[in-house]
Design a protein around this motif. Sequence first.
Motif, PDB file in Angstrom:
ATOM      1  N   ASP A 227      41.015  67.525 -15.137  1.00  0.00           N
ATOM      2  CA  ASP A 227      40.272  67.740 -13.871  1.00  0.00           C
ATOM      3  C   ASP A 227      39.853  69.135 -13.740  1.00  0.00           C
ATOM      4  OD1 ASP A 227      38.843  67.552 -11.419  1.00  0.00           O
ATOM      5  OD2 ASP A 227      40.577  66.974 -10.282  1.00  0.00           O
ATOM      6  N   SER A 228      38.705  69.559 -13.912  1.00  0.00           N
ATOM      7  CA  SER A 228      38.464  71.022 -14.319  1.00  0.00           C
ATOM      8  C   SER A 228      37.799  71.780 -13.247  1.00  0.00           C
ATOM      9  CB  SER A 228      37.226  71.031 -15.597  1.00  0.00           C
ATOM     10  OG  SER A 228      37.825  70.392 -16.533  1.00  0.00           O
ATOM     11  N   PHE A 229      38.432  72.970 -12.729  1.00  0.00           N
ATOM     12  CA  PHE A 229      37.898  73.513 -11.754  1.00  0.00           C
ATOM     13  C   PHE A 229      37.589  75.024 -12.488  1.00  0.00           C
ATOM     14  CE2 PHE A 229      40.398  70.623  -9.460  1.00  0.00           C
ATOM     15  CZ  PHE A 229      39.900  70.683  -8.195  1.00  0.00           C
ATOM     16  N   PHE A 230      36.336  75.609 -12.117  1.00  0.00           N
ATOM     17  CA  PHE A 230      35.712  76.702 -12.390  1.00  0.00           C
ATOM     18  C   PHE A 230      35.526  77.685 -11.553  1.00  0.00           C
ATOM     19  CE2 PHE A 230      34.283  73.809 -15.797  1.00  0.00           C
ATOM     20  CZ  PHE A 230      35.334  73.994 -16.881  1.00  0.00           C
ATOM     21  N   ILE A 231      36.326  78.953 -11.435  1.00  0.00           N
ATOM     22  CA  ILE A 231      36.024  79.666 -10.417  1.00  0.00           C
ATOM     23  C   ILE A 231      35.175  80.913 -10.563  1.00  0.00           C
ATOM     24  CG2 ILE A 231      38.200  81.279 -11.450  1.00  0.00           C
ATOM     25  CD1 ILE A 231      38.597  82.059  -8.642  1.00  0.00           C
ATOM     26  N   ILE A 232      34.387  81.100  -9.711  1.00  0.00           N
ATOM     27  CA  ILE A 232      33.507  82.372  -9.382  1.00  0.00           C
ATOM     28  C   ILE A 232      34.102  83.161  -8.739  1.00  0.00           C
ATOM     29  CG2 ILE A 232      31.170  83.260  -9.169  1.00  0.00           C
ATOM     30  CD1 ILE A 232      30.208  80.186  -9.287  1.00  0.00           C
ATOM     31  N   ALA A 233      34.863  84.382  -9.417  1.00  0.00           N
ATOM     32  CA  ALA A 233      35.930  85.264  -8.924  1.00  0.00           C
ATOM     33  C   ALA A 233      35.182  86.349  -8.526  1.00  0.00           C
ATOM     34  CB  ALA A 233      36.945  85.530 -10.030  1.00  0.00           C
ATOM     35  N   ASP A 234      34.467  86.329  -7.331  1.00  0.00           N
ATOM     36  CA  ASP A 234      33.889  87.367  -6.845  1.00  0.00           C
ATOM     37  C   ASP A 234      34.834  88.242  -6.018  1.00  0.00           C
ATOM     38  OD1 ASP A 234      33.920  85.305  -4.557  1.00  0.00           O
ATOM     39  OD2 ASP A 234      32.565  85.897  -3.559  1.00  0.00           O
ATOM     40  N   LEU A 235      36.154  87.991  -5.402  1.00  0.00           N
ATOM     41  CA  LEU A 235      37.182  88.711  -4.878  1.00  0.00           C
ATOM     42  C   LEU A 235      37.666  89.662  -5.772  1.00  0.00           C
ATOM     43  CD1 LEU A 235      38.830  86.302  -2.548  1.00  0.00           C
ATOM     44  CD2 LEU A 235      37.146  88.043  -1.885  1.00  0.00           C
ATOM     45  N   HIS A 236      37.881  88.987  -7.035  1.00  0.00           N
ATOM     46  CA  HIS A 236      38.405  89.822  -8.281  1.00  0.00           C
ATOM     47  C   HIS A 236      37.373  90.965  -8.767  1.00  0.00           C
ATOM     48  CE1 HIS A 236      42.242  87.870  -9.129  1.00  0.00           C
ATOM     49  NE2 HIS A 236      41.558  86.581  -9.208  1.00  0.00           N
ATOM     50  N   MET A 237      36.071  90.722  -8.459  1.00  0.00           N
ATOM     51  CA  MET A 237      35.158  91.861  -8.976  1.00  0.00           C
ATOM     52  C   MET A 237      35.275  92.809  -7.923  1.00  0.00           C
ATOM     53  SD  MET A 237      30.973  91.419  -8.285  1.00  0.00           S
ATOM     54  CE  MET A 237      31.165  91.889  -6.873  1.00  0.00           C
ATOM     55  N   LEU A 238      35.793  92.732  -6.972  1.00  0.00           N
ATOM     56  CA  LEU A 238      36.047  93.823  -5.790  1.00  0.00           C
ATOM     57  C   LEU A 238      36.950  94.863  -6.359  1.00  0.00           C
ATOM     58  CD1 LEU A 238      35.887  92.043  -2.287  1.00  0.00           C
ATOM     59  CD2 LEU A 238      33.790  92.980  -3.647  1.00  0.00           C
ATOM     60  N   THR A 239      37.898  94.501  -7.180  1.00  0.00           N
ATOM     61  CA  THR A 239      38.888  95.433  -7.685  1.00  0.00           C
ATOM     62  C   THR A 239      38.054  96.547  -8.558  1.00  0.00           C
ATOM     63  OG1 THR A 239      39.094  94.291  -9.821  1.00  0.00           O
ATOM     64  CG2 THR A 239      40.581  93.679  -7.769  1.00  0.00           C
TER      65      THR A 239
END
Length: 352
Positions: A37-49
């Motif tokens: 069951d595949s979840f793919f995160i669009i990690a915009d909070l990580h981008m803020l680093t």
Amino acid sequence: MTERRRMLTGDRPTGKLHLGHYVGSISNRIRLQREYDSFFIIADLHMLTTKNTVEDIGKVAENARHLVLDSLSAGIDPEHATYYLQSAVPEVCELNTLFQNLVTVPRLERIPSLKDMARDAHKEEMPYGLLGYPILQAADIMCVRSHVCPVGKDNAPHVEITREIARRFNHLYGEVFPVVELINAEVPTLVGTDGQAKMSKSIGNVIYLSDTPAEVRKRVMGMYTDPNRVRADVPGTVEGNPVFAYHDAFNDNKAQVEDLKTRYREGKVGDVEVKEKLAEAINRFLDPMRERRAKYEEQSGLVDQLIVEGTERTRREVQATVFAARKAMGLTGAFNSIRRKAERAAKKAATQ
């Protein structure tokens, strides 16, 4: 019926995906997408680093669309994928808070990739958020109680932090989280076209999955090769040569690759021919992606719909996970005890 095991991985929405992303993680996502069951995160909070200006944040929506379209074009089946925007699932930040006390600062400071990220982002000092990047990543992985995580070489130490946090949480409070399994890439790191560093959007030494045939050819013809080889009749070095690393990774004609290597070592083939053959090979590799991209681009609103529906589904899953974590820790019981006492006191006061 046994619940289906889960996979989580993803990317920061800082631009389009490239061949480095493909070998580092996307190829494994494609291979495993129907098994989990595949979840793919669009990690915009990580981008803020590393990218947190108003202009950077203003590009998130468009870059998110690029990420999804690129991965669909690469071979992800939209029927087997849950895409979600990280910042639209605020409960993950609560998990981040719960986890941050389960790992020490010295442990995080030993992760070399964080220093590399700070350097690439031209940060003279490491932001607090970047130091805590692996903890938020642990929250991402565990928020949907993922069992496997296919990532590139740089993120492997981060996944180990996730495993440590899961074990510590389960030891302290009871079994809530699976201890995620890292799935390594067959090609750990793809050197950039400049031959100086890994392929990176921030450096610009990339070949994008969405590049046209002409763009691919231009990027390949400008690639770094053996610096000691000044003429085609001079024997060249294959090992460590970026052009041949790309041939090994993307040229499906293995006999051709071996022939080019032999002639290159003997000084019987020029860099131009080697690069021409590589451009042809990469374009063959990308042609099926271009066909799928055209098909998905014709479906107006598909990408946005996938992100919205996936984010809504993920948030429900994360809310259930946060409740389970809080209950295991006793946080839910603490507030309920206070509330019951307050209600009894209010009721007593009302009857007097």
